[in-house]
Design a protein around this motif. Structure first.
Motif, PDB file in Angstrom:
ATOM      1  N   ILE A  77     -26.637   7.564 -10.444  1.00 11.85           N
ATOM      2  CA  ILE A  77     -27.038   6.736  -9.139  1.00 11.85           C
ATOM      3  C   ILE A  77     -26.995   6.105  -9.305  1.00 11.85           C
ATOM      4  N   ALA A  78     -26.821   5.880  -7.412  1.00  7.67           N
ATOM      5  CA  ALA A  78     -26.412   4.491  -7.289  1.00  7.67           C
ATOM      6  C   ALA A  78     -27.789   3.927  -6.314  1.00  7.67           C
ATOM      7  N   VAL A  79     -28.260   3.047  -6.983  1.00  6.31           N
ATOM      8  CA  VAL A  79     -29.176   2.261  -5.236  1.00  6.31           C
ATOM      9  C   VAL A  79     -28.793   1.612  -4.985  1.00  6.31           C
ATOM     10  N   SER A  80     -28.944   0.718  -3.149  1.00 11.79           N
ATOM     11  CA  SER A  80     -27.915   0.418  -2.711  1.00 11.79           C
ATOM     12  C   SER A  80     -28.175  -0.009  -1.665  1.00 11.79           C
ATOM     13  N   SER A  81     -28.420  -1.400  -1.122  1.00 13.32           N
ATOM     14  CA  SER A  81     -28.587  -1.963   0.289  1.00 13.32           C
ATOM     15  C   SER A  81     -27.856  -1.904   1.576  1.00 13.32           C
ATOM     16  N   LYS A  82     -26.810  -1.080   1.441  1.00 14.93           N
ATOM     17  CA  LYS A  82     -26.006  -1.192   2.600  1.00 14.93           C
ATOM     18  C   LYS A  82     -25.866   0.371   2.641  1.00 14.93           C
ATOM     19  N   PRO A  83     -25.968   0.658   3.951  1.00 11.90           N
ATOM     20  CA  PRO A  83     -24.896   2.260   4.294  1.00 11.90           C
ATOM     21  C   PRO A  83     -24.304   2.549   4.189  1.00 11.90           C
ATOM     22  N   LEU A  84     -23.990   3.630   3.869  1.00 13.30           N
ATOM     23  CA  LEU A  84     -22.901   4.680   3.506  1.00 13.30           C
ATOM     24  C   LEU A  84     -21.944   4.147   5.342  1.00 13.30           C
ATOM     25  N   SER A  85     -20.509   3.753   4.318  1.00 13.85           N
ATOM     26  CA  SER A  85     -19.278   3.454   5.174  1.00 13.85           C
ATOM     27  C   SER A  85     -18.995   4.878   5.428  1.00 13.85           C
ATOM     28  N   ALA A  86     -18.365   5.471   6.341  1.00 14.50           N
ATOM     29  CA  ALA A  86     -17.270   7.029   6.480  1.00 14.50           C
ATOM     30  C   ALA A  86     -16.356   6.758   4.979  1.00 14.50           C
ATOM     31  N   GLU A  87     -15.737   6.213   4.915  1.00 12.63           N
ATOM     32  CA  GLU A  87     -15.100   6.524   3.319  1.00 12.63           C
ATOM     33  C   GLU A  87     -16.326   7.210   2.852  1.00 12.63           C
ATOM     34  N   ASP A  88     -17.026   6.325   2.328  1.00 18.30           N
ATOM     35  CA  ASP A  88     -17.780   7.091   1.353  1.00 18.30           C
ATOM     36  C   ASP A  88     -18.580   8.269   1.515  1.00 18.30           C
ATOM     37  N   SER A  89     -19.155   8.413   2.497  1.00 17.73           N
ATOM     38  CA  SER A  89     -19.041  10.193   3.239  1.00 17.73           C
ATOM     39  C   SER A  89     -18.915  10.429   3.143  1.00 17.73           C
ATOM     40  N   ALA A  90     -17.503  10.401   3.431  1.00 18.90           N
ATOM     41  CA  ALA A  90     -15.875  11.661   3.411  1.00 18.90           C
ATOM     42  C   ALA A  90     -15.837  11.970   1.894  1.00 18.90           C
ATOM     43  N   LYS A  91     -16.395  11.014   0.840  1.00 16.85           N
ATOM     44  CA  LYS A  91     -15.242  10.702  -0.402  1.00 16.85           C
ATOM     45  C   LYS A  91     -16.978  11.905  -1.181  1.00 16.85           C
ATOM     46  N   GLY A  92     -18.151  12.088  -0.605  1.00 12.30           N
ATOM     47  CA  GLY A  92     -18.989  13.221  -1.271  1.00 12.30           C
ATOM     48  C   GLY A  92     -20.542  11.958  -1.463  1.00 12.30           C
ATOM     49  N   ALA A  93     -20.620  11.035  -1.055  1.00 14.79           N
ATOM     50  CA  ALA A  93     -21.953  10.072  -1.613  1.00 14.79           C
ATOM     51  C   ALA A  93     -22.763  10.876   0.218  1.00 14.79           C
ATOM     52  N   ARG A  94     -23.812  10.906  -0.269  1.00 13.66           N
ATOM     53  CA  ARG A  94     -25.151  11.234  -0.110  1.00 13.66           C
ATOM     54  C   ARG A  94     -26.117  10.266  -0.318  1.00 13.66           C
ATOM     55  N   LEU A  95     -27.379   9.417   0.563  1.00 12.47           N
ATOM     56  CA  LEU A  95     -27.401   8.485   1.258  1.00 12.47           C
ATOM     57  C   LEU A  95     -28.834   9.001   1.332  1.00 12.47           C
ATOM     58  N   PHE A  96     -29.917   9.063   0.181  1.00 11.36           N
ATOM     59  CA  PHE A  96     -31.264   8.934   0.970  1.00 11.36           C
ATOM     60  C   PHE A  96     -32.424   7.383   1.369  1.00 11.36           C
TER      61      PHE A  96
END
Length: 277
Positions: A77-96
């Protein structure tokens, strides 16, 4: 006597083995300093009620570092203060989305000031305000140029954007990479001043003075009312192959108990529901 000692050693070995054997699920978590500070009391409460779970959280990697670790399979699990980049999303990351914490103005405990107005904040970063009135010299602690906190300050006003550029260009500046590093450095620097997420200020325990900005305190109530302008987002991020144990912990984070603990830790929880896997 020797026999008693041998049985004692055997008992201790068996007890240690039994305790370790009870841990069947390990959840690896990392992220931004503020989000990791928020997560401390939640992880402690969850492990207290789920003795078979061990939540492993090392030194904060920051949002970008944690996302890289997540996509590499090094954490769950990652807890992030940044939005996902298009590259992160393309690699399978899902942000909630989860919540928000104020980006607080903090100073070393003995600093005489209690409030800064917008012009004073700009003057500090521009190098025009170098002392605390008749008190000590002002020592500004910066965050790296690409850090979320730096970008939030740049977005405060056009004048602040210019002031941050001047501060980043000045030689010999103190720099802290994460919120916990910033709170620690500011607390031990005479006349120290900088910014950090309120969650880190509350949970990390360093002796600091939290200053108001234009008379407004950095509180979750001020965020909810829209009166405090510097706001850090907190997101929960997962990738493919998230384990059932990790999803169960995420469900707890979004639960009524988890939300209450996060609120106490300086986070205004804005999410309304547990994310679907």
């Amino acid at each position: 006597m020797r026999k008693t000692s041998a049985w004692t050693v055997l008992f201790l070995l068996c007890t240690a083995w039994s305790a370790s054997a009870q841990v069947t699920d390990t959840i690896r978590v990392n992220g931004s300093g503020s989000a990791m500070s928020m997560l401390k009391p939640l992880a402690e409460a969850y492990q207290h009620s789920n003795r078979h779970v061990e939540i492993v959280a090392g030194k904060p990697l920051g949002s970008s570092g944690a996302l890289k670790a997540l996509l590499a399979g090094a954490i769950d699990i990652a807890v992030s203060s940044k939005p996902l980049s298009a590259e992160d999303s393309a690699k399978g990351a899902r942000l909630f989305p989860y919540g928000k914490t104020p980006l607080a103005l903090v100073a070393e405990k003995e600093v005489p000031a209690t409030d800064l107005n917008s012009a004073q904040l700009e003057d500090i970063f521009a190098g025009r305000m170098t002392r605390w009135g008749q008190g000590p010299a002002l020592r500004l602690v910066l965050r790296p140029e690409g850090d979320v906190d730096t970008q939030l300050l740049r977005g405060f006003s056009p004048a602040m954007n210019q002031a941050v550029s001047l501060a980043q260009a000045r030689p010999g500046m103190l720099v802290a990479v994460t919120d916990p590093e910033a709170t620690a450095l500011i607390s031990r620097t005479q006349g120290g001043f900088g910014v950090a997420g309120l969650a880190s200020v509350l949970e990390d325990g360093f002796p600091l003075k939290v200053l108001t900005l234009n008379g407004i305190s950095p509180t979750t109530a001020a965020l909810a009312g829209g009166t405090y302008p510097l706001v850090k987002d907190i997101h929960i991020v997962i990738a493919g192959g998230t384990t059932p144990a990790a999803m169960a912990f995420i469900t707890f984070i979004y639960s009524k108990q988890g939300r209450a603990l996060a609120q106490k830790a300086g986070v205004w929880v804005t999410a309304s529901a547990t994310p679907a896997r």
